[in-house]
Scaffold this motif. Structure first.
Motif, PDB file in Angstrom:
ATOM      1  N   ASN A 107      51.891  29.104 120.269  1.00  0.00           N
ATOM      2  CA  ASN A 107      51.537  31.028 120.298  1.00  0.00           C
ATOM      3  C   ASN A 107      51.859  31.026 121.571  1.00  0.00           C
ATOM      4  O   ASN A 107      53.241  32.134 121.850  1.00  0.00           O
ATOM      5  CB  ASN A 107      50.743  31.369 119.336  1.00  0.00           C
ATOM      6  CG  ASN A 107      50.795  31.475 118.075  1.00  0.00           C
ATOM      7  OD1 ASN A 107      49.999  30.672 117.265  1.00  0.00           O
ATOM      8  ND2 ASN A 107      52.231  31.833 117.387  1.00  0.00           N
ATOM      9  N   GLY A 111      55.384  32.521 123.011  1.00  0.00           N
ATOM     10  CA  GLY A 111      55.084  33.531 123.597  1.00  0.00           C
ATOM     11  C   GLY A 111      55.674  34.208 124.325  1.00  0.00           C
ATOM     12  O   GLY A 111      57.174  35.386 125.088  1.00  0.00           O
ATOM     13  N   GLU A 121      59.100  42.600 122.070  1.00  0.00           N
ATOM     14  CA  GLU A 121      57.875  43.095 120.534  1.00  0.00           C
ATOM     15  C   GLU A 121      57.224  41.396 120.104  1.00  0.00           C
ATOM     16  O   GLU A 121      56.536  41.261 119.771  1.00  0.00           O
ATOM     17  CB  GLU A 121      58.573  43.565 119.733  1.00  0.00           C
ATOM     18  CG  GLU A 121      58.530  45.254 120.014  1.00  0.00           C
ATOM     19  CD  GLU A 121      57.551  45.446 120.624  1.00  0.00           C
ATOM     20  OE1 GLU A 121      56.423  45.774 119.948  1.00  0.00           O
ATOM     21  OE2 GLU A 121      57.416  46.927 121.749  1.00  0.00           O
ATOM     22  N   ILE A 122      58.101  40.949 119.635  1.00  0.00           N
ATOM     23  CA  ILE A 122      57.793  39.247 119.518  1.00  0.00           C
ATOM     24  C   ILE A 122      56.803  38.814 119.980  1.00  0.00           C
ATOM     25  O   ILE A 122      55.855  37.722 119.613  1.00  0.00           O
ATOM     26  CB  ILE A 122      59.246  38.583 119.641  1.00  0.00           C
ATOM     27  CG1 ILE A 122      60.346  39.277 118.273  1.00  0.00           C
ATOM     28  CG2 ILE A 122      58.666  37.334 118.425  1.00  0.00           C
ATOM     29  CD1 ILE A 122      59.274  39.417 116.135  1.00  0.00           C
ATOM     30  N   LEU A 124      54.884  39.731 121.805  1.00  0.00           N
ATOM     31  CA  LEU A 124      53.224  39.861 121.989  1.00  0.00           C
ATOM     32  C   LEU A 124      52.634  40.132 120.346  1.00  0.00           C
ATOM     33  O   LEU A 124      51.515  39.617 120.680  1.00  0.00           O
ATOM     34  CB  LEU A 124      53.345  41.580 121.650  1.00  0.00           C
ATOM     35  CG  LEU A 124      53.888  42.232 124.260  1.00  0.00           C
ATOM     36  CD1 LEU A 124      53.808  44.071 123.525  1.00  0.00           C
ATOM     37  CD2 LEU A 124      52.267  42.576 124.050  1.00  0.00           C
ATOM     38  N   ILE A 125      53.610  39.767 119.521  1.00  0.00           N
ATOM     39  CA  ILE A 125      52.654  38.732 118.237  1.00  0.00           C
ATOM     40  C   ILE A 125      52.465  37.752 119.130  1.00  0.00           C
ATOM     41  O   ILE A 125      51.120  37.939 118.336  1.00  0.00           O
ATOM     42  CB  ILE A 125      53.231  39.503 116.707  1.00  0.00           C
ATOM     43  CG1 ILE A 125      53.885  40.507 116.796  1.00  0.00           C
ATOM     44  CG2 ILE A 125      53.666  38.286 116.220  1.00  0.00           C
ATOM     45  CD1 ILE A 125      55.436  40.840 115.473  1.00  0.00           C
ATOM     46  N   ASN A 126      53.327  37.244 119.661  1.00  0.00           N
ATOM     47  CA  ASN A 126      52.627  35.292 119.018  1.00  0.00           C
ATOM     48  C   ASN A 126      51.275  35.630 120.405  1.00  0.00           C
ATOM     49  O   ASN A 126      50.187  35.239 119.976  1.00  0.00           O
ATOM     50  CB  ASN A 126      53.830  34.843 119.997  1.00  0.00           C
ATOM     51  CG  ASN A 126      54.680  34.463 119.578  1.00  0.00           C
ATOM     52  OD1 ASN A 126      54.124  33.116 118.671  1.00  0.00           O
ATOM     53  ND2 ASN A 126      56.010  34.949 119.114  1.00  0.00           N
ATOM     54  N   ALA A 128      49.474  38.227 120.620  1.00  0.00           N
ATOM     55  CA  ALA A 128      47.852  38.417 120.867  1.00  0.00           C
ATOM     56  C   ALA A 128      47.280  37.445 118.956  1.00  0.00           C
ATOM     57  O   ALA A 128      45.812  37.599 118.778  1.00  0.00           O
ATOM     58  CB  ALA A 128      48.150  39.646 119.176  1.00  0.00           C
ATOM     59  N   ASP A 129      48.409  36.880 118.563  1.00  0.00           N
ATOM     60  CA  ASP A 129      47.702  36.224 117.463  1.00  0.00           C
ATOM     61  C   ASP A 129      47.156  34.591 118.590  1.00  0.00           C
ATOM     62  O   ASP A 129      46.067  33.706 118.161  1.00  0.00           O
ATOM     63  CB  ASP A 129      48.717  35.168 117.151  1.00  0.00           C
ATOM     64  CG  ASP A 129      48.783  34.566 115.570  1.00  0.00           C
ATOM     65  OD1 ASP A 129      47.813  34.464 114.620  1.00  0.00           O
ATOM     66  OD2 ASP A 129      49.396  32.890 115.639  1.00  0.00           O
ATOM     67  N   LYS A 132      43.497  35.839 119.378  1.00  0.00           N
ATOM     68  CA  LYS A 132      42.294  36.076 118.567  1.00  0.00           C
ATOM     69  C   LYS A 132      42.266  34.225 118.204  1.00  0.00           C
ATOM     70  O   LYS A 132      41.461  34.657 118.252  1.00  0.00           O
ATOM     71  CB  LYS A 132      43.144  36.509 117.155  1.00  0.00           C
ATOM     72  CG  LYS A 132      42.132  36.790 116.343  1.00  0.00           C
ATOM     73  CD  LYS A 132      42.988  37.514 115.050  1.00  0.00           C
ATOM     74  CE  LYS A 132      42.468  37.372 113.782  1.00  0.00           C
ATOM     75  NZ  LYS A 132      43.227  38.252 112.497  1.00  0.00           N
ATOM     76  N   SER A 147      50.660  39.634 128.333  1.00  0.00           N
ATOM     77  CA  SER A 147      50.847  40.723 127.576  1.00  0.00           C
ATOM     78  C   SER A 147      51.406  41.286 128.422  1.00  0.00           C
ATOM     79  O   SER A 147      52.012  42.680 127.633  1.00  0.00           O
ATOM     80  CB  SER A 147      49.332  40.030 126.931  1.00  0.00           C
ATOM     81  OG  SER A 147      49.661  39.706 125.194  1.00  0.00           O
TER      82      SER A 147
END
Length: 291
Positions: A107, A111, A121-122, A124-126, A128-129, A132, A147
């Motif tokens: 991820n 990212g 946007e994609i 940021l999803i990576n 964030a995952d 987490k 990020s």
């Protein structure tokens, strides 16, 4: 010790003595030996990387992975190698073959690839995952840093600031953290905070052209064009001429009323890049004032 293991040790001796041609010949001969080909491939790639032979290294990756396409450690290594050389679409394809469950860092790397492909946007999803799933990872500062960069590109400055500070909190010896903090504060018109952070960035990496440029921008914005001019001229004396730096210096001279030196810098830019719009516009303004 088998014959092949003895060969590998001999290649290691050549490698340590920097006799790379001899080492390459032996490592290549071991690429067909099942229990040792992985180690031979890694050493070959290392030599080609040292010698900046990108295509040769890629050929070794491809040859090995054509036979061992489920080796996710090697796939991850290949993706990192491609990222380092700026081959982002190719890295994206390689990463797509890796499992998130087996390699959680996928991820993060995906990212980074999407960041450089400007798909923020994609990216940021990576990130964030990754954050987490890996709250104790050593790579967490990098995930927060990228990020912050993505949010800054999207002009979501509060979110950018939050992640930049998280990165600084975990690891405060990365000049890029202070560079992005300076950029964020500059965008928020908090120029003293921007100056404090850009000075930290330059202290950690005095040769970084981006930090030097932002230092000039910040001083100029704070009403200190003489200090900005001093920094820019000092930078030009230490690095190869950079069009962004020269354009900024041209504008600083213009604001100081030194139109002749402003023109000289814009002309230098156009000699390097005749289609540079910023230099053309600066030159047009200078000439209109002179006339």
């Amino acid at each position: 010790m088998t014959e092949f293991e003895s060969k590998f040790e001999k290649a290691e001796e050549f490698f340590n003595e920097k006799k790379y041609l001899h080492a390459i010949q032996i490592y290549q001969s071991l690429l067909n030996v099942k229990h040792i080909k992985r180690k031979a491939a890694v050493k070959l790639i290392e030599i080609y990387d040292i010698q900046n032979q990108f295509e040769s290294a890629v050929n070794v990756f491809k040859r090995y992975l054509s036979e061992e396409d489920t080796d996710e450690d090697m796939l991850t290594y290949y993706a990192q190698f491609l990222i380092r050389y700026g081959k982002y679409p190719e890295a994206h394809d390689v990463l797509s073959a890796i499992s998130n469950d087996n390699r959680p860092e996928k991820n993060l790397f995906m990212g980074i690839v999407n960041y450089y492909l400007k798909d923020y946007e994609i990216a940021l999803i990576n990130f964030a995952d990754y954050i987490k799933r890996n709250p104790k990872s050593e790579l967490l500062p990098e995930a927060h840093l990228f990020s912050a960069k993505c949010y800054a590109k999207n002009l979501e400055l509060d979110s950018a600031l939050k992640h930049a500070k998280e990165s600084e909190k975990i690891y405060n010896h990365n000049y890029e953290v202070y560079l992005i903090l300076a950029i964020i504060y500059f965008a928020k018109e908090m120029y003293y905070h921007a100056l404090d952070n850009i000075q930290k960035s330059i202290k950690l990496n005095p040769s970084d052209i981006k930090s030097i440029l932002w230092s000039g921008r910040i001083f100029n914005k704070m009403g200190e064009p003489e200090q900005a001019k001093k920094i820019m001229n000092h930078a030009i004396g230490r690095i190869d001429e950079d069009t962004e730096l020269l354009n900024l210096l041209g504008m600083i001279y213009f604001e100081l009323g030194d139109v002749n030196n402003a023109v000289k810098n814009f002309m230098k830019v156009l000699q390097i890049n005749p289609s540079d719009e910023e230099a053309k516009e600066g030159l047009l303004i200078c000439n209109s004032i002179k006339n």
